[in-house]
Design an enzyme around this catalytic site. Structure first.
Site, PDB file in Angstrom:
ATOM      1  N   TYR A  28       0.831  -1.201   0.000  1.00  0.00           N
ATOM      2  CA  TYR A  28       0.000   0.000   0.000  1.00  0.00           C
ATOM      3  C   TYR A  28       0.868   1.254   0.000  1.00  0.00           C
ATOM      4  O   TYR A  28       0.691   2.154  -0.833  1.00  0.00           O
ATOM      5  CB  TYR A  28      -0.928  -0.023   1.215  1.00  0.00           C
ATOM      6  CG  TYR A  28      -1.856   1.158   1.308  1.00  0.00           C
ATOM      7  CD1 TYR A  28      -2.971   1.255   0.481  1.00  0.00           C
ATOM      8  CD2 TYR A  28      -1.631   2.172   2.234  1.00  0.00           C
ATOM      9  CE1 TYR A  28      -3.832   2.340   0.567  1.00  0.00           C
ATOM     10  CE2 TYR A  28      -2.486   3.254   2.328  1.00  0.00           C
ATOM     11  CZ  TYR A  28      -3.593   3.327   1.497  1.00  0.00           C
ATOM     12  OH  TYR A  28      -4.440   4.409   1.596  1.00  0.00           O
ATOM     13  N   SER A  76     -11.991   2.562   6.852  1.00  0.00           N
ATOM     14  CA  SER A  76     -12.405   2.044   5.549  1.00  0.00           C
ATOM     15  C   SER A  76     -13.230   0.793   5.727  1.00  0.00           C
ATOM     16  O   SER A  76     -13.163   0.118   6.738  1.00  0.00           O
ATOM     17  CB  SER A  76     -11.182   1.690   4.692  1.00  0.00           C
ATOM     18  OG  SER A  76     -10.378   2.803   4.474  1.00  0.00           O
TER      19      SER A  76
END
Length: 153
Positions: free
Chosen positions: A102, A137
């Site tokens: 990421y 998220s």
């Protein structure tokens, strides 16, 4: 004003982005503001994340926004106006453990859009990068041997 039109796009599917961009430009003629705000992330140790998943994260977080931006950019350049925004992550500036894929994808995106900002100045096109800190998220709990279930979207 234009009536809203829903156009579905999987930003990690690089092959469909050009067609979607053409559809948008054919429908509206131009894009005044492009906001790149899609992302995928996975949490795990470097040695436990497959290269396949690393590539998927890179497709969604780097190649997706870059491909879409490059598809829309010629229209903005010809009109000498536009705004491009990348909603990125603080992890595009600093890395933290268990988020290597990421963070790498977000670092790459910051680098690309920083360069683009300098290049687009002569065309009166504004390029901004927003790097928020940690956000909550949607997350699906992973199933055994199913990496797709461990991806945050």
């Amino acid at each position: 004003t234009y009536a809203p039109k829903l156009i579905l796009l999987d930003i990690s599917d690089i092959n469909c982005i050009q067609d979607v961009a053409k559809e948008i430009l054919n429908c509206y003629g131009c894009v005044d503001i492009l906001i790149n705000n899609a992302s995928m992330k996975v949490k795990g140790a470097v040695q436990s994340i497959s290269l396949e998943l690393d590539k998927k994260i890179m497709d969604a977080n780097y190649f997706g926004p870059v491909t879409l931006t490059k598809a829309i950019l010629p229209n903005m350049i010809s009109r000498q106006t536009g705004q491009i925004v990348l909603i990125n992550s603080i992890q595009g500036k600093i890395g933290i453990p268990f988020r290597a894929a990421y963070a790498a994808s977000k670092h790459a995106a910051v680098g690309f859009f920083d360069c683009l900002r300098a290049e687009m100045e002569e065309f009166n096109i504004s390029v901004s990068t927003v790097n928020p800190t940690f956000i909550c998220s949607y997350h699906r709990l992973p199933a055994p041997d199913n990496w797709e279930a461990s991806v945050w979207k």
